[in-house]
Structure formats: C-alpha cells, structure tokens
Write a protein that holds these residues in place. Structure first.
Motif, PDB file in Angstrom:
ATOM      1  N   PRO A 113      -3.824  -1.348  -3.973  1.00 28.56           N
ATOM      2  CA  PRO A 113      -5.914  -1.755  -3.597  1.00 28.56           C
ATOM      3  C   PRO A 113      -5.527  -1.043  -4.432  1.00 28.56           C
ATOM      4  N   PRO A 114      -7.344  -0.873  -5.829  1.00 30.21           N
ATOM      5  CA  PRO A 114      -7.326  -0.194  -6.733  1.00 30.21           C
ATOM      6  C   PRO A 114      -7.360   1.347  -6.582  1.00 30.21           C
ATOM      7  N   ASN A 115      -7.630   1.834  -5.778  1.00 29.72           N
ATOM      8  CA  ASN A 115      -8.395   3.177  -5.767  1.00 29.72           C
ATOM      9  C   ASN A 115      -7.236   3.796  -5.284  1.00 29.72           C
ATOM     10  N   LEU A 116      -6.090   3.827  -4.885  1.00 30.13           N
ATOM     11  CA  LEU A 116      -4.869   3.912  -4.323  1.00 30.13           C
ATOM     12  C   LEU A 116      -4.012   3.736  -6.231  1.00 30.13           C
ATOM     13  N   ILE A 117      -3.906   3.916  -6.223  1.00 33.01           N
ATOM     14  CA  ILE A 117      -2.994   3.230  -7.440  1.00 33.01           C
ATOM     15  C   ILE A 117      -3.364   4.138  -8.362  1.00 33.01           C
ATOM     16  N   GLY A 118      -4.541   5.531  -8.851  1.00 29.40           N
ATOM     17  CA  GLY A 118      -4.243   6.223  -9.632  1.00 29.40           C
ATOM     18  C   GLY A 118      -4.983   5.926 -11.209  1.00 29.40           C
ATOM     19  N   GLY A 119      -5.542   4.946 -10.926  1.00 29.03           N
ATOM     20  CA  GLY A 119      -5.655   4.147 -12.448  1.00 29.03           C
ATOM     21  C   GLY A 119      -5.040   4.012 -13.182  1.00 29.03           C
ATOM     22  N   GLU A 120      -3.661   2.766 -12.129  1.00 28.60           N
ATOM     23  CA  GLU A 120      -2.409   3.116 -12.806  1.00 28.60           C
ATOM     24  C   GLU A 120      -2.846   0.785 -12.822  1.00 28.60           C
ATOM     25  N   TYR A 121      -3.557   0.519 -13.878  1.00 21.39           N
ATOM     26  CA  TYR A 121      -4.425  -0.428 -13.366  1.00 21.39           C
ATOM     27  C   TYR A 121      -3.334  -1.463 -14.045  1.00 21.39           C
ATOM     28  N   GLN A 165       0.879  -1.673  -0.195  1.00 18.30           N
ATOM     29  CA  GLN A 165      -0.093  -0.098  -0.141  1.00 18.30           C
ATOM     30  C   GLN A 165       0.797   1.121  -0.014  1.00 18.30           C
ATOM     31  N   ASN A 166       0.526   2.093  -0.790  1.00 11.97           N
ATOM     32  CA  ASN A 166       1.483   3.522  -1.158  1.00 11.97           C
ATOM     33  C   ASN A 166       0.311   4.176   0.067  1.00 11.97           C
ATOM     34  N   PHE A 167       1.517   5.178   0.932  1.00 12.20           N
ATOM     35  CA  PHE A 167       1.170   6.494   1.258  1.00 12.20           C
ATOM     36  C   PHE A 167       0.614   7.366   0.227  1.00 12.20           C
ATOM     37  N   ARG A 168      -0.974   7.903   1.248  1.00 11.23           N
ATOM     38  CA  ARG A 168      -1.442   9.045   0.487  1.00 11.23           C
ATOM     39  C   ARG A 168      -1.626  10.288   2.033  1.00 11.23           C
ATOM     40  N   ALA A 169      -0.529  11.169   1.507  1.00  8.67           N
ATOM     41  CA  ALA A 169      -1.681  12.462   2.078  1.00  8.67           C
ATOM     42  C   ALA A 169      -2.347  12.570   2.602  1.00  8.67           C
ATOM     43  N   LYS A 170      -3.296  12.579   3.955  1.00  7.63           N
ATOM     44  CA  LYS A 170      -4.437  13.564   4.054  1.00  7.63           C
ATOM     45  C   LYS A 170      -4.050  14.868   4.871  1.00  7.63           C
ATOM     46  N   PRO A 171      -5.366  15.604   3.831  1.00  3.54           N
ATOM     47  CA  PRO A 171      -5.590  16.512   5.144  1.00  3.54           C
ATOM     48  C   PRO A 171      -6.048  16.352   6.677  1.00  3.54           C
ATOM     49  N   SER A 172      -5.304  17.410   7.484  1.00  2.00           N
ATOM     50  CA  SER A 172      -5.317  17.099   9.451  1.00  2.00           C
ATOM     51  C   SER A 172      -4.948  16.286   9.597  1.00  2.00           C
ATOM     52  N   THR A 173      -3.816  15.886   9.166  1.00  4.16           N
ATOM     53  CA  THR A 173      -2.396  14.979  10.006  1.00  4.16           C
ATOM     54  C   THR A 173      -1.590  15.522  10.017  1.00  4.16           C
ATOM     55  N   LYS A 174      -0.742  14.704  11.023  1.00  2.00           N
ATOM     56  CA  LYS A 174       0.729  15.320  11.069  1.00  2.00           C
ATOM     57  C   LYS A 174       1.649  15.672   9.281  1.00  2.00           C
ATOM     58  N   MET A 175       1.275  14.352   9.064  1.00  2.00           N
ATOM     59  CA  MET A 175       2.033  14.161   7.632  1.00  2.00           C
ATOM     60  C   MET A 175       1.361  14.623   6.420  1.00  2.00           C
ATOM     61  N   ARG A 176       0.519  15.485   6.286  1.00  2.00           N
ATOM     62  CA  ARG A 176      -0.558  15.828   5.116  1.00  2.00           C
ATOM     63  C   ARG A 176       0.227  16.963   4.555  1.00  2.00           C
ATOM     64  N   ALA A 177       1.684  17.214   5.110  1.00  2.00           N
ATOM     65  CA  ALA A 177       3.027  17.554   4.012  1.00  2.00           C
ATOM     66  C   ALA A 177       3.581  17.471   2.993  1.00  2.00           C
ATOM     67  N   THR A 178       3.607  15.731   3.758  1.00  2.00           N
ATOM     68  CA  THR A 178       4.758  14.968   3.267  1.00  2.00           C
ATOM     69  C   THR A 178       3.999  14.535   1.544  1.00  2.00           C
ATOM     70  N   PRO A 179       4.703  14.289   1.018  1.00  2.00           N
ATOM     71  CA  PRO A 179       4.499  13.878  -1.275  1.00  2.00           C
ATOM     72  C   PRO A 179       3.917  12.261  -0.682  1.00  2.00           C
ATOM     73  N   ASP A 180       3.053  11.863  -1.329  1.00  2.00           N
ATOM     74  CA  ASP A 180       3.044  10.737  -1.622  1.00  2.00           C
ATOM     75  C   ASP A 180       3.717   9.912  -2.029  1.00  2.00           C
ATOM     76  N   ALA A 181       3.303   8.726  -1.622  1.00  2.00           N
ATOM     77  CA  ALA A 181       5.107   7.374  -2.458  1.00  2.00           C
ATOM     78  C   ALA A 181       4.014   7.411  -3.856  1.00  2.00           C
ATOM     79  N   ASN A 182       5.937   7.443  -4.939  1.00  2.00           N
ATOM     80  CA  ASN A 182       5.871   7.743  -6.363  1.00  2.00           C
ATOM     81  C   ASN A 182       4.751   6.199  -6.926  1.00  2.00           C
ATOM     82  N   LEU A 183       3.869   6.192  -7.915  1.00  2.00           N
ATOM     83  CA  LEU A 183       3.274   4.867  -8.169  1.00  2.00           C
ATOM     84  C   LEU A 183       4.714   4.477  -8.445  1.00  2.00           C
ATOM     85  N   GLU A 184       5.584   4.581  -9.760  1.00  2.00           N
ATOM     86  CA  GLU A 184       7.026   3.834 -10.238  1.00  2.00           C
ATOM     87  C   GLU A 184       7.033   3.272  -8.937  1.00  2.00           C
TER      88      GLU A 184
END
Length: 867
Positions: free
Chosen positions: A318-326, A277-296
């Motif tokens: 998880p298919p909802n976290l891969i930005g369409g890169e099936y 699973q790749n990290f996705r930054a979320k608002p209102s969290t301590k890591m909100r400014a951390t860059p998302d994990a690159n899909l490559e």
C-alpha cells in the motif's frame, strides 16, 4: 528495532547460503525464507536484486514488461460494526459511538450510491466494499437495522448494494466482507468482479493467547481464514489476500504464512495478488504503543514473498503506508500499488493519505517503470473469463477493459449497465448460441478444452490421495455374529472386517444381507420406467472425476431448450414412463430461476408424471443465484413441479475426500442442509454413494452411518422418512480426469462391489429399506451378484443415459423392460414395476410401458441433441 526480532538472528553463513539459493533460482524452504526475512543492509540489496529479477520475468511472461499497476477506486465502508475485537483496528466502532456521531449501523443505499457516483465521475472503476465481519451476530442494532430494511443478513445487503452500484454507476465491486463460507461465495460471485480477505498470519497463538492482537476475534482464527482462501479457490473467485507484518509474529511464523498462501494458490490458481502490509500503530487501540514495522523489514518481506510465490504472483504494497520509500519497495519486487482513491480516504488507515496518482506515476517512473491502471480483477482473469468471472458481469467488464491486455481502458468512464437480463426465465435468456448439435453417443475430443486449468494443480493434491481401502484386523466371524443380532449396530471395526472379507466369509456376509432384504422388502426386484434428461453438460465446477462436464465453447457442449426438454417428456410419457429424472451441469449463463422454468415445462407437458429433479449442487446454485434461502428456493421448486430430489452430488460425505475428488462442489454440510431441508418440507430424496476412487473403506462406513443417522433424525423431527432409497454408484474411471492424471484407482473389483452393497443393507437396516444397484455402471453379471447380496432395486429404464457413458461406461444408455427381465430371470425373483415412491403404477401406465417395452422409439437410435 524489527518487529519480529524475538527470533535469534541468522548466522552469516546461513544468510550466504540462502542468498545463493535465491540467486540460483532454487526453491526456498521455510527455514531459508525465515533467514532471508531478516536480510538488512547489503544483504537486503542483494536479496532485492534476486527478487526483482523474478518479478521482471513474470511481467514479461504476462505481456506487460516494465509495468506496475494500480486500481483507481472508491472505498465504501458499508458498516463499521464487527463481531471481532482486533487489538490494532480503528476502522471498527461500537453502537454507542455511532449514536454519538448521529450515524446509522449501515450506510444507506443513497449514501452508497453517492460515494459510487462521485467515484465514477472521477474515472474510478473499482468500488471497494469494506465492512466488519457479520456484525448482526454481536450487535442487536445491526440485526434490527437489517430486519427493518428487509435483509436476512449483512451479506444480503452487500449483494443488493453491489447490484445497485453495477446498474447505476458501472463501477466493479470488489468485496471485502470478511470471513465467507462456500455458499457465501456462491451468493456473491455473480455481483463481484473479485473479492478479498487478508490472511494476516498463520500464527495461531496470536489468536488463542489472552492479550494477543486477535484474541476474542472468532474470524481471526488462522484455520478459518485459510478455509476462506480454499473456498474461494473451489468456487473460482479471483481473490486478494496478504499478510500483516509486525503484529507480534516471529519470522518463522511470517514465512509459514507465505507458504500457506502459496499452497492455496498452486492448488486452485485463485490468488490474484497478495498484499504485504506493514503494521502502523494507531491511537486509541490496544496496540497503540507497539512499534511500527520497520520499512527495511517490509522490503525484505516483499522480496521473500516474491521468491516464495514466484513470477506469476502479483505482489502489492500500500503506497500510503511506505513512508515515501517507493524505490525501496519497487526494488524489492512489487508489481502493484493496490487501490488508490481520488475520492475517499483509506478507511482502514485514515491517518495515512493516498498519494496523488500523478505523484505515484512519477515515483514509479523514477524507478524505471510505467504506471498502468487495472481493474479490481487482474488481467489474467479478465482474459480467461469463465469460470473466473460470472457472465452477468461480462458487459460491465468489457466496457472498462482493454481486450488485448485485460488492463483498464484509461479513457473509459463507467456507466451503469443492467446487471442481467430481466429475470423472465429460460426462454427469454436469448442465448441461442449455446444450443449446438452434438451426437452424445460419442465424443469429439478426449477431454475438455480447459483441462489444464479447470481442475487446479494435480501435483498439489497428490499428498491427499489414499491409495487403497484400509483393512481391519477384527474377527470376521465375530462381526457376522454381531450383525445377525444387530445389523445396523455393528462397530466401525466390525464393518471394516466384513467389507474386506473374501471367499466363504464374503458369501456369509452377502447371504446375511440377502436374508435381511427378504425380511424387509420381500423378493420383488423393482424398477421404474423413467427417462433421464441431462439438460446441459456445460459446467465450470471442476469436479475432478467428471467426464460429462464441458466448457461451453467445446465441441461436445450442449444445452437443451425448454421445447426440447418438453418433447423428451412427451416421448417418455408415450413410452409408459412414470418418472422424469432431470439434472444438468452448473451452467454459468443460466439464471437461478431456470430450474423453475424447467420444472414448469415438464408439468405443463405431462402434469401426472413424477419429476425427480435437481441435485443438491443444483439447488445451492439456484438458491445462490436468486439470493433465496435453501428452504425458500426448494419451496418454489416444489411449487413449480419438483416432486422429489435425487440425492446425487454426495460422492463421499467426507470433506477431505470431497475436496480432492470434486474441487468446487458443495461441502458435506451443504449437501446435508439441502436434503434435510427438503425432507422437512415433505420433499423426499434419494441418497447415493460413489465409491472406488480416492476413498477408503473407512469412508464407506462413515458415509453409510451418516445417512442412517440423518434418516433417524428426520423420522424424529418430521415423523416420516426422507430418504426413499440408497443408490450405490461404482466409480467409472476410464475417462475420468482424476484417473487420467494418475491419482485415482481403476474402479472396483467384483469383490468390492459385492461387499459394499451387502454392507449398505446391514448398516442402513431399519432406516432405508430400498437398496439400488446401477446396471449402467455394473453391467448384468455384477448386478445379478449384488441382487443375490442384499439389493432389491434396479433403478430405471433411463432411456437416455449420458453421464456414465461419457465417463467410459459400456453397458448402454437404456434398458427395455424385456432386457431387465432377462437380467433378473437367472436369479429366480420376480421383476415388478414401481413408482418413484415405491408404490405401484396404474394399470394404464403399466400397459403403456409394456406396449413400448419401456423405451421411447426416439431413443432406440443414436440420439442427437439438437439446438
């Protein structure tokens, strides 16, 4: 920029070498995996080709080539409260936010069932229970809610709601309740098709360093989470785990996480899938400014996971976290899309909507694969069944699974099915097919039918084996002088020196021990007229030393009915017995209340006989299946007729040894909890030690000192001694699986036996007065030797000993009183009959025993066990 770019990039030559090894199907090490995790561009394409080839071979071997799976599920967020404080989590909330939103700390049963019913109506087959870790430990509102609704803890509520979902909707629970302990798995396994918990990372610094994503979160300690994976394996739970990439770990730490998962999977075979699973930054969290994990980067991690974990591992993105890169993820080596819900959002990543199943199917087809639905438990475990699946779930799984493939029947619509037959007890279980005729004087086969799987991977435990008892350089003479003044107070080094003594030194040790015996209990050699009843030998615990346990379909498997148990009790009473010693395997089909039925039957037949019954492992099994606390279960067992407990299942009270020796048996802490709880309730127990397998002399000393300390603490707390005796059990190696696998010693020498029995007398002095030897395991000559060196008790006549005999012991299955007299006569000490509690039997009981010579006529001939 890649999230793990703190690591120095690999050289081109290092990447070429690593790719070449992957191409040639060579086993990668951690350094090579670290290099390949950084593959990008054409290197990533090459890496993905190698990973895809491994994946395709695995699917073909599994009988489903070209198939990528998914599970149609509903997410049930049972509680969003948690005791952890992860820096990236938006799932967890706090009490004041719940009050602001007008929400309760937990979903109510009606809310749980409403979600589940909507899922069942849409054809979902999985109920994914997602929740925070043990919120009652941090939040008063959680504890208050549980108390108000009659639940001891969050896991009791999870269990109860899982049963409701099974019975009222037919959905199969998959439980993600966070960190679980061995006993938690025992409690939850009967109500769940599978369970899971993300390992996330083995990077301890992310947990220990202030500002790290897991800082302040007790359940995110990597050591704790790895223990969960192992405990799931020991209890044969199909388990989902995975890694979360991009939270600050380095590539080397990421590789280490994959190898840690591989080690558990190889040892126990329980890891059914890993999620990358790749990290996705979320608002209102301590890591909100951390860059998302690159899909490559995600694709490279999937590919390396495939190469490290091999063709048989199921790997998911998880298919909802891969930005369409099936296609990118399929090419990297995945073979599963995980849980996808047409009803509920992804509560962990609510900003990322699930793809429609039609879209998922078309995108999978475009990459050359067919999409098929699976159950939350993977097909391999469905087709095997026990020990991976509790029998109470068989009907639920059979209603939804294709028998041939183990995949989901896509036309099946879940319907509520009773979770188990009415809990009326043993006789109402209706499983007469379990009762088969077996002559237990011999064996049909040399080993159980699932030998290659039930014990785990032998190769993975080789490094943990100790080859021989360690020695001490301490002076034996000085140790003997100290032991004369303070036997139980000698140091560990002094005890080791004495344990390794020989010749005149060994004679001095045994003479000292025998003097202590004489001063403590006198010269009587005691015994009890007892009958052993091993009511079933069906067991799926997977103890690697046990030759007694069988799979229930094996020719040598048996389970006695209540009436057969009762008949044996009557025969024992007629033969003068004062005790029934009753234990059995951990049979997956028997309800937790079956133990109460057994005890009640014994007392119904012979109210005055002492019932010495149920090992700590059986107690934990019964408590788990009834969802009672250890204390409440023991109280009910005592009320049903249990008078004392055998302190078996101890083996060696050291978890490093236990997990090598027993795999799925209870940890040391659970054994201690059972016996000390029994003592608190006024139920005495024996204590035991099985020695001479993979243990060392240090383990023997620590075991003995632990027992002495438990007895001392019990005296202080309860005002009485809980342990009535200590029984030494030499390892019988001949038919033991761990010996047949070449990983255990061939038992003990005569010198070992003399030394350890004498040491037991010394180290337990003042705490446990009665030291017992096992005539079944030692034989007459060795028994006489240890009787001259500190032992005062011979145990019982037994009448019907099965466990040691099936392990290869050749000293018989019973002893008459006359034979015990013959055994003791050469040492010149009187043989005296005792009760279980070391009192004296009535005149009538002694007369009955003498008249029958202490053995029922029925057991003087080879004894068939008839169903």
């Amino acid at each position: 920029m890649d999230s793990a770019s703190a690591s120095a990039p690999p050289t081109a030559s290092a990447m070429r070498r690593a790719l070449a090894r992957a191409r040639d199907a060579k086993a990668l090490d951690v350094d090579e995996a670290t290099v390949l995790l950084q593959a990008r561009g054409t290197d990533l394409e090459t890496l993905s080709e190698h990973a895809s080839r491994v994946r395709d071979a695995g699917l073909a071997a599994a009988g489903r080539p070209g198939i990528i799976t998914y599970s149609q599920s509903v997410f049930i967020p049972l509680t969003k409260l948690c005791r952890d404080r992860c820096g990236y989590c938006t799932f967890v909330t706090v009490p004041h936010q719940l009050r602001k939103n007008g929400e309760q700390p937990y979903l109510t049963p009606d809310e749980v069932l409403d979600i589940a019913r909507k899922g069942a109506e849409m054809g979902c087959k999985e109920a994914l229970f997602t929740l925070g870790d043990r919120p009652e430990d941090r939040w008063d509102v959680a504890r208050e809610w549980l108390d108000a609704h009659g639940y001891d803890d969050t896991l009791s509520y999870v269990r109860a709601m899982s049963i409701r979902v099974l019975e009222e909707t037919g959905l199969l629970p998959h439980l993600n309740p966070g960190v679980l302990h061995w006993q938690d798995f025992q409690r939850l396994k009967p109500v769940a098709a599978s369970m899971g918990m993300m390992l996330e990372t083995t990077a301890t610094r992310l947990f220990t360093e202030k500002g790290g994503p897991h800082y302040g979160s007790p359940d995110k300690d990597p050591a704790v989470r790895l223990q969960v994976l192992e405990d799931a394996g020991r209890t044969s739970v199909p388990f989902t785990t995975g890694i979360l990439i991009g939270i600050g770990e380095t590539y080397a730490e990421r590789a280490d996480s994959l190898f840690a998962i591989r080690k558990v999977s190889r040892t126990y075979g329980n890891i059914q899938e890993i999620i990358v699973q790749n990290f996705r930054a979320k608002p209102s969290t301590k890591m909100r400014a951390t860059p998302d994990a690159n899909l490559e980067e995600l694709a490279a991690t999937i590919a390396v996971s495939r190469l490290v974990l091999g063709p048989s591992m199921r790997i998911q993105a998880p298919p909802n976290l891969i930005g369409g890169e099936y296609e990118l993820m399929i090419n990297a080596g995945i073979d599963d899309w995980g849980g996808v819900s047409p009803v509920t959002p992804d509560h962990v990543n609510p900003e990322r909507a699930w793809p429609q199943i039609d879209e998922l199917s078309s995108r999978t087809k475009a990459a050359g694969f067919q999409l098929r639905e699976r159950l939350p438990v993977y097909p391999e475990y469905v087709k095997i069944g026990e020990p991976w699946l509790d029998p109470r779930l068989n009907a639920h799984i059979a209603a939804l699974a294709e028998p041939e493939t183990g995949l989901a029947r896509e036309d099946a619509m879940p319907k509520g099915i009773p979770w188990q037959e009415p809990d009326g007890g043993w006789q109402e279980s209706g499983r007469t097919d379990l009762h088969v005729e077996v002559d237990t004087t011999g064996r049909t086969g040399d080993r159980r039918s699932d030998f290659d799987s039930v014990y785990g991977d032998w190769n993975e435990i080789k490094g943990r084996i100790k080859s021989a008892p360690a020695r001490s350089d301490s002076d034996v003479l000085a140790a003997l002088r100290h032991a004369e003044k303070d036997p139980a107070g000698i140091t560990d080094d002094e005890a080791l020196a004495l344990l390794n003594s020989d010749g005149a030194d060994l004679d001095a040790l045994t003479n000292l021990a025998d003097g202590l015996r004489r001063d403590t209990v006198g010269d009587d050699v005691t015994f009890v007229v007892t009958r052993n009843i091993n009511f079933t030998n069906v067991c799926y615990t997977g103890c690697r030393f046990c030759a007694f346990a069988q799979r229930k379909t094996d020719a040598d498997a048996y389970t006695l009915s209540l009436s057969q148990v009762g008949d044996r009790v009557d025969q024992a009473w007629e033969a003068g017995a004062t005790e029934i010693c009753m234990q059995g395997g951990i049979h997956p089909d028997l309800p937790g209340t079956a133990y109460f039925d057994l005890a009640a039957e014994v007392k119904r037949r012979q109210p005055d006989i002492h019932l010495h019954s149920f090992s700590p492992m059986e107690v934990v099994n019964g408590a788990s299946r009834t969802n009672l606390s250890i204390q409440d279960w023991l109280s009910r067992a005592h009320d049903a007729g249990v008078d004392s407990l055998p302190g078996t299942a101890a083996e060696i009270l050291d978890d490093d040894v236990r997990w090598v020796l027993t795999k799925g048996k209870l940890p040391t802490s659970s054994w201690i909890e059972v016996v000390t709880t029994a003592h608190k309730l006024g139920i005495p127990t024996t204590s035991t030690m099985m020695y001479g397998h993979v243990d060392t002399a240090q383990h023997w000393v620590a075991h003995l000192k632990l027992l002495a300390e438990l007895q001392r603490q019990g005296l202080e707390k309860n005002g009485r001694r809980g342990f009535s005796e200590f029984v030494l059990l030499p390892f019988i190696h001949q038919s033991s699986p761990i010996y047949l696998a070449g990983l255990a010693r061939a038992g003990n020498t005569a010198r070992d036996n003399r030394a350890v029995h004498a040491m037991a007398r010394l180290l337990l002095h003042g705490m446990i007065d009665n030291i017992q030897c096992s005539w079944v395991k030692l034989g007459p000559d060795a028994c006489r030797a240890v009787l001259r060196g500190g032992v005062n008790d011979l145990g019982g006549t037994l009448m019907e000993e099965t466990i040691s005999r099936m392990a290869g012991a050749s000293n018989g299955s019973y002893k008459t009183i006359s034979e015990l007299e013959d055994l003791v006569e050469p040492i010149g000490r009187p043989l005296v009959q005792r009760t279980t509690s070391y009192g004296r039997p009535s005149v009538e009981r002694i007369a009955a025993g003498r008249a029958s010579d202490g053995v029922a006529s029925a057991v003087r001939q080879p004894l068939p066990i008839v169903g």
